[in-house]
Design a protein around this motif. Structure first.
Motif, mmCIF file in Angstrom:
data_model
loop_
_atom_site.group_PDB
_atom_site.id
_atom_site.type_symbol
_atom_site.label_atom_id
_atom_site.label_comp_id
_atom_site.label_asym_id
_atom_site.label_seq_id
_atom_site.Cartn_x
_atom_site.Cartn_y
_atom_site.Cartn_z
ATOM 1 N N LEU A 39 0.843 -1.199 0.000
ATOM 2 C CA LEU A 39 0.000 0.000 0.000
ATOM 3 C C LEU A 39 0.878 1.249 0.000
ATOM 4 N N LEU A 45 -0.576 -4.963 2.427
ATOM 5 C CA LEU A 45 -1.863 -5.604 2.665
ATOM 6 C C LEU A 45 -1.727 -7.081 2.310
ATOM 7 N N SER A 82 -8.489 -6.804 9.421
ATOM 8 C CA SER A 82 -8.922 -5.598 8.738
ATOM 9 C C SER A 82 -10.062 -5.884 7.777
ATOM 10 N N GLU A 92 -7.859 -10.369 5.942
ATOM 11 C CA GLU A 92 -6.983 -9.358 5.393
ATOM 12 C C GLU A 92 -6.256 -8.715 6.571
ATOM 13 N N CYS A 94 -3.285 -5.666 7.428
ATOM 14 C CA CYS A 94 -2.453 -4.602 6.879
ATOM 15 C C CYS A 94 -1.336 -4.390 7.890
ATOM 16 N N VAL A 144 -6.544 0.684 10.142
ATOM 17 C CA VAL A 144 -6.566 -0.768 9.896
ATOM 18 C C VAL A 144 -7.665 -1.466 10.710
ATOM 19 N N PHE A 177 -5.236 2.728 1.945
ATOM 20 C CA PHE A 177 -6.516 2.361 1.329
ATOM 21 C C PHE A 177 -7.103 3.479 0.468
#
Ligand SMILES: Cc1cc2nc3c(=O)[nH]c(=O)nc-3n(C[C@H](O)[C@H](O)[C@H](O)COP(=O)(O)OP(=O)(O)OC[C@H]3O[C@@H](n4cnc5c(N)ncnc54)[C@H](O)[C@@H]3O)c2cc1C
Ligand code: SF4
Ligand code: SF4
Ligand code: FES
Lengths: 299, 345
Positions: A39, A45, A82, A92, A94, A144, A177
């Motif tokens: 990211l 991620l 996340s 997921e 991060c 996150v 993000f």
């Protein structure tokens, strides 16, 4: 009678009375990194999936909970989930590179095996927030753990009133993000982003997240009754944000924070995460502000 | 509860029966600079090495149920991935011969947090379940304050408890296994005389306590005195060495470290007991230390033991054995710390 006392197997073999209790300790679930996506230069991620389909389906969590992720010989550490709870054990994470484990992780490739255990800890009570306005306040990596309650809200958008995300980062390059901001807005979410220092091409506001929050509170400086807040970020941010929200009339039991401490077990056994004498891994990481007010040395 | 009385020369016989299992018991390790004997727990093969007249031991018997370093898991690593093997590191029963009430109560307290809680710890539970404990009535030293902590008598958590009546032992039998062993030595039913002698021994023991800790309403007082200058004063003395946690029968905090084998085909995960007085206890990613000052760490140790644990289990995580105060090079003792904090500085 035998002088040698019989050995007692606490695991009791398959089906032993407390076997499941005991094997939730140290017996991690094999999982696979299905993809990695950088990211920013420091945050990656990870899509991570529990390999066994039954265990993956059985893995249910609530937004705000965390997992312990392990790499043999490298380390084991806590990370907030996340992703959305509907994805079960296909999660997921991060992760920011800060040390041994996190740097090693960033060098892995698709298909790498990791160990997962959890989920652990308390969660944001999104179900109890139904029908209310929600303020999501994040500073830095705090976005996150916020993404999990956020996805729960997005999946049932009509259940909630006005939803605001206020997110502050040090500079535009550290924003996480960014690819999702439009999507969030499409779900009728008010997104306000601020940075401490502007960078090339930055057109948004510059300043602390408290400024953005003050703007949201408006002239009256107060919030509609039936508002909840979720706050995640560095300790200094909690203090200022929670003070402002308190002055805006938000009762402490409707303000939720997620705290970070050192963790070596995630199971209330190593005491490394203690705040005063409360376990962040069991009684937290999500606390309502009332509990935080009662904790010495919390923020 | 079942009671028996047996002559002192029956005890070696009991020891020999039990010696089919590893026996851990107090032995003399040396003498201090004043010629006073120093005791510690060790594996004992011969009854003659046993020192049942021991006062207290330097360390608790902790290394037999919470080893200072313990392998939690080993990994075999190859290109395709890795496998994890977990071993609870115990394969036989162990006999603890001659634990005083404080040390038995320490185990009972650890049981609450390590076994009777969410995510019970199988490493501890396996060792605890495989203990056979013979308790022994102690002779309190001036620094013992178990009486203040309510840990001067053990109600459960042992198999058998012995009290020295002079020429014989008064035995309290709590487990079926202990009952079976007792059936193999010469015992008799206690009579009125034995009961009277037992009560006299206990009364004599009770009269010996000197050190005291006033723990009434302590959870609240600790909160009120959170900013007390007393903490700073003790913190300035503290060397942050962690010795107090090392010798303590109830300190269980730890850290985990992982290491790759030199040939890269395996890895080991090790749990090491840690101490909240050590500087890195609460350091997190990014280098932030939640307790950078020694006084904050020392205060936390007292908070955990005398406030947090009390809130969770209605008892303190301290059995008043006095070991930490004795081992501390800075002369920091629990009764002195608590008294000064109660006084507000
Ligand atoms: C509930 C919770 C949720 C978290 N969620 C996330 C997340 O979503 N994303 C993310 O990037 N980070 C998250 N963290 C922080 C993450 O756990 C640390 O970044 C990680 O432990 C660093 O490990 P390392 O091996 O790379 O660092 P190390 O090389 O071990 O050391 C780097 C620093 O991390 C500290 N540290 C070591 N072990 C731990 C530990 N077990 N817990 C905390 N600090 C430790 C060390 O003291 C040192 O200062 C979370 C932490 C907690 C407590
Ligand atoms: S209190 Fe004493 S034993 Fe404990 S860390 Fe401080 S100096 Fe060391
Ligand atoms: S804190 Fe000190 S007195 Fe209390 S149990 Fe531990 S070593 Fe004994
Ligand atoms: S992380 Fe070990 S007790 Fe909380």
């Amino acid at each position: 009678m035998e002088n040698r006392l019989p050995f007692i197997d606490v695991l009791g073999g398959p089906g032993g009375r407390r076997r499941e209790d005991f094997t939730s300790f140290e017996y991690t679930l094999p999982a696979e990194i299905t993809s990695l996506y950088a990211l920013t230069p420091t945050e990656t991620l990870y899509q991570i999936r529990i390999i066994d389909p039954t265990a993956r389906q059985r893995f249910t969590f609530q937004p705000g909970q965390f997992v312990m992720l392990e790499l043999p010989g490298i380390g084991e550490a806590p990370f907030s989930i996340s992703s959305s709870p509907v994805r079960h054990g296909d999660i997921e994470l991060c992760i920011r590179r800060v040390g041994n484990l996190t740097n090693f992780l960033a060098r892995l490739t698709r298909g790498a095996r990791v160990g997962l255990s959890g989920p652990f800890g308390t969660h944001f009570p999104v179900e109890e927030m139904v029908g209310q306005d929600i303020l999501l306040l994040a500073g830095g990596l705090g976005i996150v753990p916020l993404r999990s309650p956020l996805s729960a809200v997005l999946e049932n958008r009509s259940n909630y009133g006005r939803v605001d995300i206020m997110y502050g980062a040090r500079n535009p390059a550290e924003l996480l993000f960014t690819y999702q901001y439009e999507e969030w807005r499409r779900f009728d979410i008010n997104l306000a982003i601020t940075v401490d220092q502007a960078g090339p091409g930055w057109q948004g506001p510059v300043g602390l997240i408290t400024e953005v929050l003050k703007e949201r509170l408006g002239q009256a400086g107060s919030l509609a009754t039936g508002t909840c807040a979720i706050v995640c970020g560095p300790p200094v941010m909690f203090r200022f944000v929670c003070d402002l929200l308190t002055r805006a009339g938000l009762p402490p039991q409707k303000m939720f924070v997620s705290l970070e401490r050192r963790m070596h077990c995630g199971r209330g056994k190593c005491c490394r995460c203690n705040i005063g004498s409360t376990y962040t891994c069991l009684d937290g990481p999500v606390f309502d502000y009332w509990s935080v007010m009662n904790l010495k040395e919390a923020i | 509860m079942l009671f028996k009385v047996f002559a002192k020369d029956e005890l070696p016989k009991l020891f020999d029966l039990l010696a089919a299992n590893p026996v851990i018991a107090p032995v003399q390790k040396g003498v201090d600079q004043h010629g006073v004997p120093l005791f510690d727990f060790d594996v004992v093969h011969d009854f003659a090495d046993l020192r049942l007249d021991y006062t207290s031991t330097i360390h608790s018997a902790k290394r037999y149920f919470l080893p200072y370093a313990e392998t939690l898991a080993t990994f075999t690593v190859d290109k395709g991935g890795w496998e994890k093997q977990v071993d609870l590191n115990i394969d036989r029963r162990q006999v603890l011969f001659g634990l005083h009430a404080c040390d038995i109560n320490a185990l009972n307290k650890l049981d609450k947090v390590l076994v009777q809680s969410a995510y019970p710890n199988p490493f501890y539970a396996a060792k605890r379940r495989n203990m056979f404990i013979i308790g022994l009535q102690c002779t309190p030293r001036p620094q013992c304050f178990c009486r203040s902590m309510g840990t001067d008598f053990a109600l459960h958590g042992f198999d058998m408890f012995l009290t020295d009546l002079g020429d014989s032992y008064f035995a309290e039998i709590l487990s079926a296994a202990a009952f079976q062993f007792m059936a193999r030595i010469v015992t008799r039913e206690p009579g009125h005389d034995d009961h009277e002698r037992y009560k006299a021994v206990v009364a004599e023991k009770n009269g010996r306590f000197q050190a005291k800790v006033d723990s009434s309403d302590l959870t609240k007082i600790l909160d009120m005195e959170f900013e007390s200058p007393a903490w700073k004063a003790w913190g300035d003395k503290c060397l942050s060495c962690g010795t107090c946690a090392n010798v303590c029968p109830t300190c269980y905090c730890y850290g985990v470290e992982e290491n790759v084998d030199l040939d890269l085909t395996g890895a080991v995960k090790t749990r090491r007991l840690h101490s909240c007085n050590l500087i890195d206890f609460a350091v997190v990613a990014g280098g932030h230390n939640f307790r950078p000052h020694s006084h904050a760490r020392l205060k936390y140790r007292y908070y955990h033991k005398h406030r947090g644990f009390v809130e969770a289990f209605e008892e303190a995580l301290c059995v008043g054995c006095g070991r930490c105060g004795e081992a501390c090079l800075a002369g920091i003792t629990v009764p002195a710390v608590i008294a000064s904090v109660r006084e507000g500085g």
